[in-house]
Scaffold this motif. Structure first.
Motif, PDB file in Angstrom:
ATOM      1  N   LEU A   1       0.811  -1.215   0.000  1.00 43.46           N
ATOM      2  CA  LEU A   1       0.000   0.000   0.000  1.00 43.46           C
ATOM      3  C   LEU A   1       0.843   1.263   0.000  1.00 43.46           C
ATOM      4  CD1 LEU A   1      -2.806  -1.045   2.524  1.00 43.46           C
ATOM      5  CD2 LEU A   1      -2.793  -1.184   0.028  1.00 43.46           C
TER       6      LEU A   1
ATOM      7  N   GLU B   1      -4.091   2.778   2.186  1.00 45.25           N
ATOM      8  CA  GLU B   1      -3.116   2.535   3.252  1.00 45.25           C
ATOM      9  C   GLU B   1      -3.639   3.007   4.598  1.00 45.25           C
ATOM     10  OE1 GLU B   1       1.665   3.281   4.078  1.00 45.25           O
ATOM     11  OE2 GLU B   1       0.577   4.491   2.598  1.00 45.25           O
TER      12      GLU B   1
ATOM     13  N   GLU C   1      -6.519   0.556   5.835  1.00 41.24           N
ATOM     14  CA  GLU C   1      -6.219  -0.868   5.929  1.00 41.24           C
ATOM     15  C   GLU C   1      -6.222  -1.354   7.364  1.00 41.24           C
ATOM     16  OE1 GLU C   1      -5.458  -4.735   4.948  1.00 41.24           O
ATOM     17  OE2 GLU C   1      -6.173  -3.046   3.759  1.00 41.24           O
TER      18      GLU C   1
ATOM     19  N   ALA D   1      -8.788  -4.475   8.562  1.00 41.85           N
ATOM     20  CA  ALA D   1      -8.080  -5.752   8.482  1.00 41.85           C
ATOM     21  C   ALA D   1      -8.871  -6.897   9.118  1.00 41.85           C
ATOM     22  CB  ALA D   1      -6.708  -5.624   9.134  1.00 41.85           C
TER      23      ALA D   1
END
Length: 616
Positions: free
Chosen positions: A329, A357, A360, A364
């Motif tokens: 990312l 990014e 994320e 997750a």
């Protein structure tokens, strides 16, 4: 491993393809121009060749007229009418020197034998010649066929004229043979193109004149020539592109020699296609080479320009995209931002990567959970789909196999019954093996169909109040001959009275037949098999006992699994598919009952199943 894009999917390839597409119209125009020039050349050559053939035909027509005038004059001369062969031959010899276009002059008597001629050949029978017969019949000038002369051994066209007595009867026929060699001289003077030919053939496809190489071809028959086949339709004149008698492809123009009303011989002029199309071919090569060079230079320019102005930036975007797709990312394009489309795309990509990014970390855990749930759902769907496809496949294949196998068995049974004639012992043995094998196949197919229906939930039970005792006695009666043939004892123990069962008669018969058949197969000769039916705890119980080889605990645990065969059965060579008990268990459970087994190695087995009692 990440695969690169196909060759035709890359920007460079597409750009080069556009360049090539721009060249295609020019190539098409070049080919069209070439084809048009070929047609123009073909028309011009055909017109020139036809003009030469017509001129040759017209010249011969004039020669025919000259021959007529000469024969009319000769018929009045005393040397011809006086019957002196020596004087006559001397006269004709002098005339032959004055008229070199003739091969011979002579006189034929009423009996068809020549009396004199310029070559002093002696008496020769010529009464079969067409011109002689026509002169005798018409008492007038006649033209013969193109021929190879008997006296001259040359290709000639003969003419005849009658010599009449005072009563108007034919006393002789004066003839002159026109030497067709003049056509060779005509062709030599015409300055034909290289490889061109002048050809004269008669109606029998015999070559009379052929320029050049006349000596080689004159007198030969060329009926199998494609060119001669093309002109054999009987037209007075025309053109054709065909292979000549020497195997060379030419453009031919042909016409009747001497005109449409003359004898049936053709004169043709042929020009090789390689000569006719030489200029058009040269232009095609020149234009194609020029177009190819221009196209190559354009492709080189497109290749270099695309790399300088487009592909370097696109490749940077591709590399960044690939890194991002691989999970990096932090990937960025590294390109300067500007107003161009690629610069704007680079800015949008970098902003997207930065947003991914940043998000994320928060997504997750949720993403991992969704992934795992999705995988489980997909696996479940795959398993269900696999089971469905397996059932459909088994059902389809079984249905497709059942009809032809049933037909085979029926015909084999007819043969065994002697419908096609008496059978030898060996034939009957072989047919019996075929019949038994087809029976086993049909049984296997029926098992597969039942299994597929059960797994698909398409089994319909037609339940009713069932006389279970009567059903047991019927199954036992059908199996008794097989058991007696094997030396086995069959015993029945049916309670009386026995309540009615609530079940499908056909399916219960199928279950009981399977259990009794297994007992028969796995019990050795001299063994005992018993079938009992009783009521217990509001249900009906059926027991099938045998004194066969028995089953181990491990085998009993897998006994109702599809396609399971015990090791002892396989070792003994006992046939079976391993489906019968699995189907029996499913059918019993569909009725709301249970099926169990009690066994030990060497002590036989007892199979029991229960059925609900019919409502009062």
């Amino acid at each position: 491993m990440t695969l690169g894009p196909p060759a035709l999917a890359s920007l460079r390839s597409r750009l080069l393809s556009l360049v090539l597409l721009a060249v295609v119209p020019a190539l098409a125009l070049t080919v069209y121009t070439y084809l048009e020039e070929r047609e123009l050349e073909k028309a011009r050559v055909r017109e020139d060749a036809l003009r030469l053939a017509r001129l040759a035909s017209d010249d011969q027509a004039q020669l025919v007229q000259g021959a007529r005038q000469l024969l009319v004059a000769l018929a009045q001369l005393p040397e011809v009418r006086g019957g002196d062969p020596a004087a006559c031959s001397a006269l004709f010899a002098r005339l032959l020197e004055q008229f070199p276009s003739y091969a011979n002059l002579g006189v034929i008597g009423p009996d068809g034998t020549s009396s004199c001629d310029a070559l002093s050949s002696g008496p020769t029978f010529l009464g079969d010649r067409g011109y002689f017969r026509r002169v005798v019949e018409s008492l007038d000038f006649a033209v013969g066929e193109h021929q190879i002369g008997r006296l001259t051994r040359k290709a000639t066209l003969n003419f005849g004229y009658p010599v009449l007595d005072d009563a108007g009867r034919v006393r002789a026929v004066v003839f002159v043979a026109l030497d067709l060699e003049w056509l060779n001289r005509y062709a030599a003077q015409a300055e034909l193109p290289p490889g061109a030919t002048l050809l004269v053939v008669d109606r029998n496809a015999t070559v009379l004149v052929r320029y050049p190489d006349s000596e080689r071809w004159v007198g030969q028959t060329a009926q199998d020539s494609p060119f001669l086949g093309a002109i054999s339709g009987g037209e007075d004149e025309g053109t054709v592109e065909a292979r000549g008698i020497d195997g060379v492809e030419r453009l031919y123009a042909y016409t009747r020699l001497g005109g449409p009303s003359s004898a049936d011989a053709y004169v043709s002029v042929g020009v090789p296609t390689s000569v006719a199309f030489a200029e058009a071919d040269r232009k095609l090569v020149r234009n194609s080479a020029a177009l190819g060079l221009v196209g190559l230079l354009t492709l080189v320019a497109a290749w270099v320009g695309a790399d300088l102005f487009m592909l370097r930036r696109v490749n940077a975007l591709v590399r960044a995209t690939r890194r991002l797709s691989e999970g990096d990312l932090r990937a960025r394009t590294g390109l300067p931002y500007g107003r161009g489309e690629l610069s704007q795309l680079a800015r949008v990509f970098d902003d997207m990567a930065a947003g991914l990014e940043a998000a994320e970390q928060r997504r997750a855990e949720d993403a991992e959970l969704r992934r795992q749930n999705f995988e489980l759902e997909q696996q479940n769907l795959s398993i269900k789909e696999a089971n469905r496809l397996k059932g459909e496949f088994v059902s389809m294949v079984s249905h497709e196999l059942k009809a032809p196998i049933t037909s085979i068995r029926g015909y084999v049974d007819l043969l065994l019954e002697g419908e096609a004639g008496r059978l030898s012992a060996e034939q009957r043995e072989h047919l019996t093996i075929v019949s038994e094998s087809t029976a086993r196949l049909l049984s296997l197919i029926d098992d597969l169909l039942d299994l597929a229906r059960i797994e698909a939930g398409r089994i319909e039970l037609h339940e009713c109040a069932l006389d279970l005792g009567r059903l047991v006695r019927g199954v036992a009666g059908s199996m008794r001959p097989l058991m007696e043939a094997k030396g086995q004892q069959l015993a029945l123990d049916v309670a009386d009275p026995l309540p009615a069962a609530w079940a499908d008669a056909d399916r219960v018969t199928q279950v009981l037949t399977n259990l009794v058949s297994n007992a028969h197969k796995y019990t050795p000769p001299g063994g005992r098999i018993s079938v009992a039916a009783r009521a217990a705890d509001g249900r009906l119980v059926v027991d099938v006992r045998d004194t066969g080889m028995g089953l181990s605990p491990d085998e009993q645990a897998h006994l109702f699994t599809q396609f399971f065969r015990s090791r002892s059965a396989a070792a003994e060579g006992i046939s079976g598919t391993g489906l019968g008990l699995a189907i029996a268990r499913s059918l019993v459970e569909l009725h709301g009952g249970q099926i169990t087994v009690s066994s030990a190695p060497g002590q036989g087995s007892t199979f029991s199943f229960t059925l609900p009692a019919a409502p009062a």
